[in-house]
Design a protein around this motif. Structure first.
Motif, mmCIF file in Angstrom:
data_model
loop_
_atom_site.group_PDB
_atom_site.id
_atom_site.type_symbol
_atom_site.label_atom_id
_atom_site.label_comp_id
_atom_site.label_asym_id
_atom_site.label_seq_id
_atom_site.Cartn_x
_atom_site.Cartn_y
_atom_site.Cartn_z
ATOM 1 N N GLY A 134 14.275 12.709 -27.320
ATOM 2 C CA GLY A 134 15.214 11.630 -27.602
ATOM 3 C C GLY A 134 15.223 10.524 -26.573
ATOM 4 N N HIS A 135 14.337 10.564 -25.573
ATOM 5 C CA HIS A 135 14.312 9.508 -24.553
ATOM 6 C C HIS A 135 12.892 8.983 -24.389
ATOM 7 C CE1 HIS A 135 15.020 7.225 -20.956
ATOM 8 N NE2 HIS A 135 14.116 7.949 -20.286
ATOM 9 N N GLN A 136 12.715 7.695 -24.652
ATOM 10 C CA GLN A 136 11.409 7.055 -24.495
ATOM 11 C C GLN A 136 11.417 6.276 -23.183
ATOM 12 O OE1 GLN A 136 8.872 7.501 -26.575
ATOM 13 N NE2 GLN A 136 7.506 6.302 -25.273
ATOM 14 N N PRO A 137 10.632 6.676 -22.187
ATOM 15 C CA PRO A 137 10.689 5.980 -20.888
ATOM 16 C C PRO A 137 10.190 4.537 -20.995
ATOM 17 C CG PRO A 137 8.828 7.492 -20.944
ATOM 18 C CD PRO A 137 9.614 7.747 -22.203
ATOM 19 N N SER A 138 10.815 3.664 -20.215
ATOM 20 C CA SER A 138 10.391 2.253 -20.186
ATOM 21 C C SER A 138 9.156 2.100 -19.308
ATOM 22 C CB SER A 138 11.522 1.393 -19.627
ATOM 23 O OG SER A 138 11.739 1.708 -18.261
ATOM 24 N N GLY A 139 8.558 0.884 -19.375
ATOM 25 C CA GLY A 139 7.387 0.621 -18.543
ATOM 26 C C GLY A 139 7.694 0.729 -17.069
ATOM 27 N N ALA A 140 8.866 0.235 -16.661
ATOM 28 C CA ALA A 140 9.241 0.308 -15.254
ATOM 29 C C ALA A 140 9.404 1.750 -14.795
ATOM 30 C CB ALA A 140 10.528 -0.478 -15.011
ATOM 31 N N THR A 184 -0.191 -5.317 -18.395
ATOM 32 C CA THR A 184 1.017 -5.492 -19.209
ATOM 33 C C THR A 184 2.278 -5.515 -18.349
ATOM 34 O OG1 THR A 184 -0.093 -4.295 -20.985
ATOM 35 C CG2 THR A 184 2.291 -4.607 -21.190
ATOM 36 N N TYR A 185 2.310 -4.674 -17.306
ATOM 37 C CA TYR A 185 3.481 -4.566 -16.434
ATOM 38 C C TYR A 185 3.116 -5.005 -15.016
ATOM 39 C CZ TYR A 185 5.239 -1.800 -20.355
ATOM 40 O OH TYR A 185 5.624 -1.385 -21.592
ATOM 41 N N ARG A 186 2.624 -6.227 -14.919
ATOM 42 C CA ARG A 186 2.160 -6.702 -13.610
ATOM 43 C C ARG A 186 3.308 -6.754 -12.595
ATOM 44 N NH1 ARG A 186 -1.032 -12.149 -11.922
ATOM 45 N NH2 ARG A 186 -1.344 -12.382 -14.142
ATOM 46 N N LEU A 207 14.341 -12.307 1.704
ATOM 47 C CA LEU A 207 15.226 -11.977 0.592
ATOM 48 C C LEU A 207 14.514 -12.106 -0.752
ATOM 49 C CD1 LEU A 207 18.586 -13.590 1.735
ATOM 50 C CD2 LEU A 207 18.100 -11.173 1.436
ATOM 51 N N LYS A 208 13.616 -13.091 -0.869
ATOM 52 C CA LYS A 208 12.861 -13.247 -2.121
ATOM 53 C C LYS A 208 12.012 -12.006 -2.402
ATOM 54 C CE LYS A 208 12.439 -18.233 -2.758
ATOM 55 N NZ LYS A 208 11.540 -19.398 -2.726
ATOM 56 N N ASP A 209 11.373 -11.486 -1.348
ATOM 57 C CA ASP A 209 10.571 -10.281 -1.536
ATOM 58 C C ASP A 209 11.447 -9.123 -2.033
ATOM 59 O OD1 ASP A 209 8.457 -11.715 -0.692
ATOM 60 O OD2 ASP A 209 8.374 -10.861 1.327
ATOM 61 N N GLU A 210 12.594 -8.930 -1.372
ATOM 62 C CA GLU A 210 13.473 -7.848 -1.793
ATOM 63 C C GLU A 210 14.026 -8.107 -3.192
ATOM 64 O OE1 GLU A 210 16.467 -6.642 0.870
ATOM 65 O OE2 GLU A 210 15.124 -6.312 2.571
ATOM 66 N N ASN A 211 14.290 -9.374 -3.488
ATOM 67 C CA ASN A 211 14.815 -9.725 -4.802
ATOM 68 C C ASN A 211 13.790 -9.421 -5.899
ATOM 69 O OD1 ASN A 211 16.887 -10.684 -6.395
ATOM 70 N ND2 ASN A 211 16.108 -12.767 -6.408
ATOM 71 N N THR A 212 12.495 -9.668 -5.595
ATOM 72 C CA THR A 212 11.445 -9.357 -6.571
ATOM 73 C C THR A 212 11.437 -7.869 -6.897
ATOM 74 O OG1 THR A 212 10.114 -11.169 -5.717
ATOM 75 C CG2 THR A 212 8.970 -9.527 -7.044
ATOM 76 N N LEU A 213 11.557 -7.064 -5.840
ATOM 77 C CA LEU A 213 11.594 -5.615 -6.060
ATOM 78 C C LEU A 213 12.822 -5.196 -6.877
ATOM 79 C CD1 LEU A 213 10.576 -4.496 -2.456
ATOM 80 C CD2 LEU A 213 9.138 -4.498 -4.479
ATOM 81 N N LEU A 214 13.974 -5.778 -6.540
ATOM 82 C CA LEU A 214 15.199 -5.404 -7.249
ATOM 83 C C LEU A 214 15.178 -5.846 -8.702
ATOM 84 C CD1 LEU A 214 17.779 -6.220 -4.448
ATOM 85 C CD2 LEU A 214 17.231 -3.967 -5.352
ATOM 86 N N ARG A 215 14.607 -7.021 -8.955
ATOM 87 C CA ARG A 215 14.512 -7.494 -10.341
ATOM 88 C C ARG A 215 13.613 -6.584 -11.170
ATOM 89 N NH1 ARG A 215 16.778 -12.194 -11.608
ATOM 90 N NH2 ARG A 215 17.437 -13.605 -9.934
ATOM 91 N N ALA A 216 12.534 -6.098 -10.520
ATOM 92 C CA ALA A 216 11.671 -5.163 -11.236
ATOM 93 C C ALA A 216 12.444 -3.905 -11.609
ATOM 94 C CB ALA A 216 10.463 -4.813 -10.370
ATOM 95 N N GLN A 217 13.299 -3.443 -10.690
ATOM 96 C CA GLN A 217 14.120 -2.282 -10.994
ATOM 97 C C GLN A 217 15.151 -2.584 -12.084
ATOM 98 O OE1 GLN A 217 15.797 -1.077 -7.279
ATOM 99 N NE2 GLN A 217 13.911 -0.132 -6.544
ATOM 100 N N MET A 218 15.682 -3.815 -12.063
ATOM 101 C CA MET A 218 16.650 -4.210 -13.091
ATOM 102 C C MET A 218 16.002 -4.246 -14.466
ATOM 103 S SD MET A 218 18.855 -7.223 -11.240
ATOM 104 C CE MET A 218 19.745 -7.561 -12.771
ATOM 105 N N SER A 219 14.766 -4.747 -14.504
ATOM 106 C CA SER A 219 14.073 -4.804 -15.794
ATOM 107 C C SER A 219 13.842 -3.396 -16.333
ATOM 108 C CB SER A 219 12.741 -5.535 -15.643
ATOM 109 O OG SER A 219 11.892 -4.808 -14.786
ATOM 110 N N ALA A 220 13.609 -2.463 -15.418
ATOM 111 C CA ALA A 220 13.463 -1.074 -15.852
ATOM 112 C C ALA A 220 14.791 -0.536 -16.400
ATOM 113 C CB ALA A 220 12.989 -0.215 -14.691
#
Length: 825
Positions: free
Chosen positions: A18-24, A56-58, A700-713
């Protein structure tokens, strides 16, 4: 895709029901697998899966896996397959182009590859890791390392160049790959070196001294010279990078006997050959022509140009170029570039210019190549770029060659030779008076170059007579040019004729006298005083003012109504010296003047860009201040002034005023200097604050990039699923708030810095103005002082008492001397 899914199941295991994992989520598990697996096979499989997902998940792969992939490059060197997967994944993450899989995803920025590159190269050791992998002989590892370096250079060329420059053996490792027997690696290395050497003189020198030219000519020879494929073009582009604006490499190329190795590139295809000029052959020959031009470019030193020109003549390269020039079936763009190349190969070299002058075209009847080229220049049906090239070639043929210039003028004078044959002079006269505006301009400029720095030919050209109508007496070429100038309504024709007349009349009083007799002065005055207000009209007014000023400066007073002084009075009365001077300034302010003044070749893409010539810019720059000075000169009146006037001229009060003014300006100068020092200090403080803020934002931009990737997941997880423990919304908001605050701070600091810099600038201008005023006052003060002492000494010598402690005791009167006023008169 099914294969990929099955492979991921193998690596990650089956998902929960019942759980399909996301790309992230998948990327996160794969990265964890690479980090924590003890078996090499597991890490290899995870790297393979990351490579498959990196297109696909660059963003997710780059944000979560970059550090892990760098560790793989460092720790798993023994396993080429794993290393290859890691390199390919990094190359996908930092690819400068967008993948097809990303086109439907608006969340992926277009410059995401550049952003990841910036993060990757913050640690210079990462570049060293990739450079070290070039030593691996394994095909896939070496190829992937080359491709990754190419992507990095595409994204951040200057930064990567500086890093590689300080890495030991960095350039040498790349140069060694040119000898790789596997053509794919060799070809990819060529592309890498083209990007590496662009615009960096130090790297260019290193590559050149690593035997680059020998290796490149070997490849060109193996591939078939100009008949070869795109690899030949790549080799030539790399050569061009190494030579352009690099005098050290040009000397190395010249002294290494590489010029003669270019000869086989210029073998023209036989007309009977079916292949002829293929598109790739056109590209190859075009690149080689650019290399030849780089060696003899006018921007090089005169010594380099001269020695390269001599070698080209001696080894037969100039002959080969002229053969292309006179061959049939040559593509238009190759013919155009060959004409430009021949021009620069003969420019300023008398031997080469004479060789070009003797080249005959295979026509019936045979004609000199110069005549055939000029026929193309004045033919309005020919391509515009070709006509511009012919003009440049003809200018080079006349450059610093009095014999060529004399030969041109001679073709316009009556002679006993066969008048039925077409000459260069006749073609230019025909173009000068044709209905085609471009032909007018081209012909006027070509004739102008026949007169530059050659007063003898300027006087000879005054003898040229033109037959106008049957039965009427012929008129001089000068008169006809003046008449056409007044009659034409075309801007280009007017500018061309004005440039020709300015060049003709400068340094030639006889030509000035001939021009003044045509009664064109009133037209020039009216043109100068015109009330039109666009840039081109301002240019015409300035050129007319320049021609009038030349008529004053080079006037020998042989024309009764237009002596130097009468012309000066006329212009002062009708125009005014200040207005005339301001009109002159309009010439150098014109946009096309500044374009033309940069290079001898006319760099015009459209006919509208054709207006001003390079050599005229040089003449104008040389004479502008000289003729302005002539405008304000006045003849000294005969006889001396009255004694009373001479005594009253040096006034102590005026002298005292000057001294007081200088003291005031000194005080003002000191205040301005203090203010400037304060502004400089403030500027430095603002720059330091700005750099600190930019550094914090980058982090902060570097950390923000990482956090956004986690948010997208997180957003991809179904709503009923609990949020992953690694995601912290408050942390994201905190970072974003910090980022916004720092961005606002940077904006504020940038504004303050800009305002500070402008106030520096204003202070500097005010300081410069005060210094100039002070210098002028000091000069006046010195003149006053000299005159005062002179008058006092003269009065003392005449026995007149002077009450001044500086004058000393008065000398005894000379016996028999009359009154002082009688002696002065």
């Amino acid at each position: 895709m099914d294969f990929l899914k099955s492979g991921l199941k193998t690596v990650l295991g089956a998902p929960e029901p019942g759980h399909q994992p996301s790309g992230a989520e998948i990327v996160e598990r794969l990265v964890d697998r690479v980090n924590n697996s003890t078996l090499l096979e597991d890490r290899r499989d995870a790297c393979r899966a990351l490579k498959a997902m990196s297109r696909t998940y660059r963003v997710e792969v780059g944000a979560q896996g970059m550090d892990t992939l760098k560790q793989v490059l460092e720790l798993d060197r023994a396993d080429n397959e794993t290393i290859n997967y890691a390199l390919d994944t990094l190359n996908n993450v930092m690819s400068p182009t967008q993948f097809e899989e990303e086109e439907t995803n608006p969340r992926v920025p277009l410059n995401i590859g550049e952003q990841f590159t910036e993060m990757f190269i913050k640690d210079h050791h990462n570049i060293q890791l990739v450079l070290d992998l070039l030593d691996e002989y394994d095909f896939r590892v070496r190829l992937s390392a080359v491709q990754l370096l190419t992507s990095l250079l595409t994204n951040r060329p200057k930064d990567i160049q500086e890093i590689i420059l300080v890495k030991p053996m960095g350039v040498s490792k790349m140069m060694d790959l040119l000898g790789d027997t596997r053509e794919v690696i060799r070809n990819e290395t060529l592309l890498l070196l083209i990007k590496l050497t662009k615009g960096n003189a130090n790297i260019q020198k290193i590559v050149a001294f690593e035997n680059a030219f020998d290796r490149l000519f070997e490849i060109v020879s193996t591939e078939g010279y100009s008949d070869g494929g795109i690899i030949v073009e790549d080799c030539l582009l790399l050569m061009l990078n190494l030579l352009k604006n690099n005098s050290s490499n040009i000397n190395f190329f010249k002294e290494g006997s590489y010029i003669q190795k270019m000869l086989p590139m210029f073998n023209t295809p036989d007309e009977s050959e079916e292949a002829g000029w293929s598109p790739q052959k056109v590209s190859n020959v075009h690149c080689m022509l650019l290399i030849v031009r780089t060696l003899v470019s006018p921007s090089n030193s005169a010594q380099i140009i001269s020695s390269c020109q001599k070698i080209m003549k001696n080894v037969g390269l100039l002959d080969a170029l002229c053969n292309i020039l006179m061959s049939s079936g040559v593509p238009a763009d190759i013919l155009t570039e060959t004409i430009n190349t021949v021009g620069e190969a003969v420019r300023g070299d008398v031997t080469n210019q004479e060789f070009l002058g003797n080249v005959m075209a295979p026509s019936n009847p045979p004609r000199p190549a110069i005549v055939v080229l000029l026929m193309s220049m004045v033919n309005e049906k020919q391509p515009f770029s070709l006509r511009c090239a012919v003009l440049y070639c003809f200018q080079c043929y006349l450059y610093h060659n009095e014999m060529s210039q004399a030969g041109l003028v001679q073709t316009l004078l009556p002679s006993s030779s066969d008048m039925s044959s077409l000459t260069s002079g006749q073609l230019l006269c025909g173009g000068l008076f044709s209905s085609d505006v471009l032909s007018n301009w081209f012909s006027a400029v070509a004739l102008m170059h026949g007169l530059i720095d050659n007063p003898a030919q300027k006087e000879q050209l005054l003898r040229v007579l033109l037959a106008t109508n049957i039965g009427s007496s012929p008129v001089s070429l000068l008169h006809q040019c003046t008449l056409l100038l007044q009659q034409t309504t075309k801007l280009k024709s007017k500018v061309g004729l004005l440039m020709l007349l300015c060049t003709w009349l400068s340094y030639c009083p006889a030509a000035v006298a001939g021009f003044l007799r045509t009664n064109a002065v009133s037209w020039l005055v009216a043109q100068t005083c015109s009330a039109e207000h666009d840039d081109n009209e301002y240019l015409l007014q300035g050129l007319s003012a320049f021609l009038l000023a030349i008529c004053i400066h080079f006037n020998d007073d042989t024309v009764d109504n237009y002596s130097k002084e009468s012309l000066r009075q006329l212009l002062t009365k009708r125009i005014g010296v200040e207005v005339l001077t301001s009109k002159l300034c309009e010439v150098s302010r014109h946009e096309l003047y500044n374009v033309a003044a940069k290079h001898p070749q006319l760099r015009a893409k459209l006919p509208a860009d054709v207006l001003i010539d390079y050599e005229f810019c040089r003449l104008f720059k040389l004479l502008e201040s000289v003729v302005v000075q002539s405008l304000s000169e006045r003849r000294p009146e005969n006889g001396a002034g009255s004694p009373a006037t001479e005594r009253a001229s040096p006034e102590d009060g005026t002298l005292q005023q000057y001294k007081t003014l200088i003291r005031q300006q000194d005080a003002c100068l000191q205040e301005l200097r203090q203010e400037q020092q304060a502004l400089v200090q403030e500027n430095q403080n603002l720059k330091a604050s700005l750099n600190d803020s930019l550094s914090a934002i980058s982090h902060l931009k570097d950390e923000n990039t990482l956090l956004r990737a986690q948010m997208s997941a997180a957003t991809a997880i179904p709503s009923q699923a609990p949020p992953p423990p690694t995601l912290d919304d408050s942390r994201v908001q905190e970072y974003e708030a910090k980022l916004q605050g720092l961005s606002a701070e940077v904006t504020r600091l940038s504004g303050e810095l800009k305002a500070s810099q402008e106030g520096q600038k204003a202070m500097a201008e005010e300081l410069e103005k005060i210094k100039k005023d002070q210098d002028d006052l000091l000069e006046l003060l010195a003149d006053q002082d000299i005159k005062l002492n002179d008058y006092k000494m003269r009065l003392l010598s005449l026995g007149h008492p002077v009450e001044d402690e500086l004058a000393g005791p008065a000398p005894a009167p000379t016996p028999g001397a009359g009154p002082a006023h009688a002696q002065l008169s």
